[in-house]
Design a protein around this motif. Structure first.
Motif, PDB file in Angstrom:
ATOM      1  N   ASP A 155       1.109  -1.106  -0.008  1.00 29.05           N
ATOM      2  CA  ASP A 155      -0.255  -0.051   0.050  1.00 29.05           C
ATOM      3  C   ASP A 155       0.935   1.364   0.010  1.00 29.05           C
ATOM      4  OD1 ASP A 155      -2.225   1.351  -0.132  1.00 29.05           O
ATOM      5  OD2 ASP A 155      -2.829   1.026   1.920  1.00 29.05           O
ATOM      6  N   VAL A 156       0.434   2.433  -0.495  1.00 30.72           N
ATOM      7  CA  VAL A 156       1.063   3.657  -0.756  1.00 30.72           C
ATOM      8  C   VAL A 156      -0.015   4.795  -0.358  1.00 30.72           C
ATOM      9  CG1 VAL A 156       2.556   5.143  -2.200  1.00 30.72           C
ATOM     10  CG2 VAL A 156       2.723   2.631  -2.419  1.00 30.72           C
ATOM     11  N   VAL A 157       0.266   5.543   0.555  1.00 28.07           N
ATOM     12  CA  VAL A 157      -0.600   6.296   0.916  1.00 28.07           C
ATOM     13  C   VAL A 157      -0.018   7.818   0.925  1.00 28.07           C
ATOM     14  CG1 VAL A 157      -2.246   7.481   2.693  1.00 28.07           C
ATOM     15  CG2 VAL A 157      -1.919   5.014   2.263  1.00 28.07           C
ATOM     16  N   SER A 158      -0.439   8.795   0.094  1.00 27.29           N
ATOM     17  CA  SER A 158      -0.161  10.258   0.060  1.00 27.29           C
ATOM     18  C   SER A 158      -0.737  11.198   1.204  1.00 27.29           C
ATOM     19  CB  SER A 158      -0.147  10.795  -1.291  1.00 27.29           C
ATOM     20  OG  SER A 158       0.170  12.131  -1.452  1.00 27.29           O
ATOM     21  N   SER A 159      -0.193  12.103   1.734  1.00 24.06           N
ATOM     22  CA  SER A 159      -0.492  12.846   2.705  1.00 24.06           C
ATOM     23  C   SER A 159      -0.213  14.401   2.206  1.00 24.06           C
ATOM     24  CB  SER A 159      -0.180  12.569   4.094  1.00 24.06           C
ATOM     25  OG  SER A 159      -0.733  13.393   5.099  1.00 24.06           O
ATOM     26  N   ASN A 160      -0.505  15.400   3.278  1.00 23.11           N
ATOM     27  CA  ASN A 160      -0.377  16.752   3.038  1.00 23.11           C
ATOM     28  C   ASN A 160       1.221  17.045   2.476  1.00 23.11           C
ATOM     29  OD1 ASN A 160      -3.130  17.595   3.593  1.00 23.11           O
ATOM     30  ND2 ASN A 160      -2.557  17.575   5.654  1.00 23.11           N
ATOM     31  N   ALA A 161       2.148  16.648   3.441  1.00 23.42           N
ATOM     32  CA  ALA A 161       3.454  16.813   2.789  1.00 23.42           C
ATOM     33  C   ALA A 161       4.245  15.716   3.144  1.00 23.42           C
ATOM     34  CB  ALA A 161       3.910  18.043   3.690  1.00 23.42           C
ATOM     35  N   SER A 162       3.743  14.429   2.995  1.00 21.08           N
ATOM     36  CA  SER A 162       4.526  13.308   3.469  1.00 21.08           C
ATOM     37  C   SER A 162       3.832  12.084   2.405  1.00 21.08           C
ATOM     38  CB  SER A 162       4.572  13.005   4.579  1.00 21.08           C
ATOM     39  OG  SER A 162       3.104  12.944   5.195  1.00 21.08           O
ATOM     40  N   TYR A 163       4.286  11.083   2.849  1.00 17.17           N
ATOM     41  CA  TYR A 163       3.612   9.660   2.191  1.00 17.17           C
ATOM     42  C   TYR A 163       4.012   8.519   3.271  1.00 17.17           C
ATOM     43  CZ  TYR A 163       8.158   9.451  -0.438  1.00 17.17           C
ATOM     44  OH  TYR A 163       9.434   9.305  -0.911  1.00 17.17           O
ATOM     45  N   LEU A 164       3.227   7.445   3.065  1.00 16.49           N
ATOM     46  CA  LEU A 164       3.471   6.257   3.907  1.00 16.49           C
ATOM     47  C   LEU A 164       3.353   5.138   2.989  1.00 16.49           C
ATOM     48  CD1 LEU A 164       3.853   5.431   6.920  1.00 16.49           C
ATOM     49  CD2 LEU A 164       1.366   4.891   6.681  1.00 16.49           C
ATOM     50  N   VAL A 165       4.475   4.310   3.120  1.00 17.89           N
ATOM     51  CA  VAL A 165       4.657   3.135   2.484  1.00 17.89           C
ATOM     52  C   VAL A 165       4.338   1.796   3.376  1.00 17.89           C
ATOM     53  CG1 VAL A 165       6.092   1.639   0.690  1.00 17.89           C
ATOM     54  CG2 VAL A 165       6.102   4.001   0.503  1.00 17.89           C
ATOM     55  N   ARG A 166       3.769   0.845   3.005  1.00 17.14           N
ATOM     56  CA  ARG A 166       3.247  -0.615   3.578  1.00 17.14           C
ATOM     57  C   ARG A 166       3.975  -1.519   2.646  1.00 17.14           C
ATOM     58  NH1 ARG A 166      -1.702  -3.285   6.769  1.00 17.14           N
ATOM     59  NH2 ARG A 166      -0.559  -4.672   7.722  1.00 17.14           N
ATOM     60  N   TYR A 167       5.083  -2.189   3.662  1.00 17.32           N
ATOM     61  CA  TYR A 167       5.473  -3.264   2.738  1.00 17.32           C
ATOM     62  C   TYR A 167       5.773  -4.720   3.577  1.00 17.32           C
ATOM     63  CZ  TYR A 167       9.458  -2.472   5.937  1.00 17.32           C
ATOM     64  OH  TYR A 167      10.419  -2.183   6.952  1.00 17.32           O
ATOM     65  N   ASN A 168       5.926  -5.706   2.754  1.00 17.11           N
ATOM     66  CA  ASN A 168       5.955  -6.865   3.456  1.00 17.11           C
ATOM     67  C   ASN A 168       7.582  -7.363   3.423  1.00 17.11           C
ATOM     68  OD1 ASN A 168       6.274  -9.839   4.070  1.00 17.11           O
ATOM     69  ND2 ASN A 168       4.715 -10.415   2.523  1.00 17.11           N
ATOM     70  N   PRO A 169       8.168  -7.261   4.825  1.00 16.08           N
ATOM     71  CA  PRO A 169       9.551  -7.390   5.202  1.00 16.08           C
ATOM     72  C   PRO A 169      10.061  -8.848   4.682  1.00 16.08           C
ATOM     73  CG  PRO A 169       8.308  -7.508   7.215  1.00 16.08           C
ATOM     74  CD  PRO A 169       7.196  -7.131   6.133  1.00 16.08           C
ATOM     75  N   GLU A 170       9.187  -9.944   4.435  1.00 11.45           N
ATOM     76  CA  GLU A 170       9.538 -11.266   4.049  1.00 11.45           C
ATOM     77  C   GLU A 170       9.770 -11.205   2.619  1.00 11.45           C
ATOM     78  OE1 GLU A 170       6.655 -14.102   5.268  1.00 11.45           O
ATOM     79  OE2 GLU A 170       6.999 -13.856   7.255  1.00 11.45           O
ATOM     80  N   VAL A 171       9.335 -10.339   1.740  1.00 17.71           N
ATOM     81  CA  VAL A 171       9.532 -10.013   0.385  1.00 17.71           C
ATOM     82  C   VAL A 171      10.762  -9.298   0.004  1.00 17.71           C
ATOM     83  CG1 VAL A 171       8.495  -9.416  -1.832  1.00 17.71           C
ATOM     84  CG2 VAL A 171       7.159 -10.669  -0.006  1.00 17.71           C
ATOM     85  N   ILE A 172      10.599  -7.831   0.654  1.00 17.46           N
ATOM     86  CA  ILE A 172      11.780  -6.834   0.447  1.00 17.46           C
ATOM     87  C   ILE A 172      12.053  -6.427   1.829  1.00 17.46           C
ATOM     88  CG2 ILE A 172      10.085  -5.077   0.291  1.00 17.46           C
ATOM     89  CD1 ILE A 172      11.938  -3.722  -1.696  1.00 17.46           C
ATOM     90  N   SER A 173      13.488  -6.008   1.876  1.00 14.74           N
ATOM     91  CA  SER A 173      14.012  -5.794   3.177  1.00 14.74           C
ATOM     92  C   SER A 173      13.754  -4.113   3.225  1.00 14.74           C
ATOM     93  CB  SER A 173      15.311  -5.817   3.497  1.00 14.74           C
ATOM     94  OG  SER A 173      16.003  -5.070   2.597  1.00 14.74           O
ATOM     95  N   GLY A 174      13.584  -3.426   4.724  1.00 21.47           N
ATOM     96  CA  GLY A 174      13.300  -2.100   4.877  1.00 21.47           C
ATOM     97  C   GLY A 174      14.385  -1.474   4.206  1.00 21.47           C
ATOM     98  N   LYS A 175      15.891  -1.787   4.599  1.00 22.96           N
ATOM     99  CA  LYS A 175      16.801  -1.175   4.100  1.00 22.96           C
ATOM    100  C   LYS A 175      17.018  -0.929   2.580  1.00 22.96           C
ATOM    101  CE  LYS A 175      21.818  -0.848   4.347  1.00 22.96           C
ATOM    102  NZ  LYS A 175      21.921  -0.685   2.995  1.00 22.96           N
ATOM    103  N   ASP A 176      16.638  -1.986   1.738  1.00 17.12           N
ATOM    104  CA  ASP A 176      16.643  -1.968   0.586  1.00 17.12           C
ATOM    105  C   ASP A 176      15.555  -1.186   0.060  1.00 17.12           C
ATOM    106  OD1 ASP A 176      18.850  -3.537   0.430  1.00 17.12           O
ATOM    107  OD2 ASP A 176      17.612  -5.427   0.050  1.00 17.12           O
ATOM    108  N   LEU A 177      14.300  -1.152   0.717  1.00 15.27           N
ATOM    109  CA  LEU A 177      13.178  -0.370   0.204  1.00 15.27           C
ATOM    110  C   LEU A 177      13.711   1.204   0.420  1.00 15.27           C
ATOM    111  CD1 LEU A 177      10.367  -0.030  -1.296  1.00 15.27           C
ATOM    112  CD2 LEU A 177       9.420  -0.548   1.158  1.00 15.27           C
ATOM    113  N   VAL A 178      14.204   1.579   1.327  1.00 14.82           N
ATOM    114  CA  VAL A 178      14.335   2.770   1.876  1.00 14.82           C
ATOM    115  C   VAL A 178      15.365   3.236   0.495  1.00 14.82           C
ATOM    116  CG1 VAL A 178      15.603   4.523   3.316  1.00 14.82           C
ATOM    117  CG2 VAL A 178      14.017   2.913   4.086  1.00 14.82           C
ATOM    118  N   ASP A 179      16.363   2.501   0.044  1.00 18.10           N
ATOM    119  CA  ASP A 179      17.389   3.100  -0.858  1.00 18.10           C
ATOM    120  C   ASP A 179      16.539   3.220  -2.092  1.00 18.10           C
ATOM    121  OD1 ASP A 179      19.464   3.118   0.774  1.00 18.10           O
ATOM    122  OD2 ASP A 179      20.087   0.951   0.413  1.00 18.10           O
TER     123      ASP A 179
END
Length: 297
Positions: free
Chosen positions: A52-76
């Motif tokens: 899931d990806v959610v856009s807000s006023n001056a930010s956004y939020l990403v939900r991910y499955n850590p068993e599929v992609i690591s948080g560190k790799d996704l941030v990069d």
């Protein structure tokens, strides 16, 4: 024409499944458009592991499955996409401008404010009178003209399904109509009520609780579960992130005429597609907004 870049986005983790990206702490139109551009790019790329990806006023939020992609790799990965959207010259997006007819200071919202006057910051005034006082207006028509003279950018969706947070365009901060919310929320708000809270305007999609100052009522729905109207054929919700809504004051007679067309299923929104340029907006301000409104005023 001068150019600039937005500040570097700050990324942080929310538990094991969320990454929060803060573009700026204060509300900026160009920050919101960057959030829209980044989240659209993320959806278009269909990255495995992102749920899931959610856009807000001056930010956004990403939900991910850590068993599929690591948080560190996704941030990069997010940083790479985010960087490409940091130049306002490259943030042009296709949006709609829609006209929203409103009966300002209507009897239904006035009756509602009377019922909950004990929860209001100033019980001696109606909500509209309170907004006038807070913004230095002594004439009601001047207040209505000011509120309806510019379009509002839909920067965020949420709270109740179909609720769209709308930020005024083309005005300096001191020119924006702003008002504090109720001391304690109302337990009842008529559907289609137009409210002001902070610098944002909202239209309540359905009947429910609320704490924004009520200044009028939209003649048209922003939520249609029956999808009877042609403009609701693809979805039950009118609002889209990035839309521009332009309010048009109407009197009781026109309000009732529009309500009849809504009931008959014949009403069509006055709207147009536009290319919105954050760079043009920053450099030309209100003049650019007036150019966008030429065919819908």
């Amino acid at each position: 024409m001068p150019t600039f870049s937005l500040p570097e986005t700050v990324f942080s983790f929310g538990g094991d499944e969320f990454i929060y990206a803060e573009i700026t702490r204060d509300m900026k139109v160009e920050s919101n458009l960057k959030a829209l551009a980044v989240t659209k790019e993320l959806r278009d790329r269909n990255i495995p592991g992102i749920s899931d990806v959610v856009s807000s006023n001056a930010s956004y939020l990403v939900r991910y499955n850590p068993e599929v992609i690591s948080g560190k790799d996704l941030v990069d990965y997010l940083k790479e996409i985010d960087y490409t959207k940091s130049d306002p010259a490259n943030l042009g997006i296709s949006v709609r401008m829609l006209e929203i007819p409103v009966w300002y200071d209507d009897p239904v919202t006035r009756e509602c404010t009377d019922r909950f006057i004990d929860r209001h910051p100033d019980p001696s005034l109606s909500n509209l009178e309170f907004c006038m006082k807070m913004n230095g207006f002594s004439d009601k028509e001047a207040f209505i003209e000011h509120h309806s003279s510019i379009p509002y950018l839909i920067t965020m969706l949420g709270f109740m399904p179909g609720t769209a947070w709308q930020f005024p365009l083309g005005l300096k901060e001191q020119e924006m109509i702003q008002a504090p919310k109720y001391k304690s929320p109302r337990t009842d708000t008529p559907e289609r009520s137009v409210g002001v809270g902070g610098a944002f305007t909202v239209i309540y999609p359905v009947r429910g609780s609320g704490s924004y100052q009520l200044i009028g009522r939209s003649a048209v729905p922003v939520y249609d579960s029956s999808q009877k109207l042609a403009d609701f054929q693809d979805t039950s919700f009118l609002a889209r992130l990035g839309d521009l809504w332009k309010y048009r004051p109407v009197n009781e007679s026109e309000y009732m005429r529009i309500r009849k067309e809504i009931k008959d299923g014949t009403y069509r929104f006055n709207k147009k597609d536009i290319e919105l340029s954050p760079l043009e907006y920053v450099n030309k301000g209100k003049k650019y907004i007036q150019e966008l409104m030429e065919d819908i005023q």
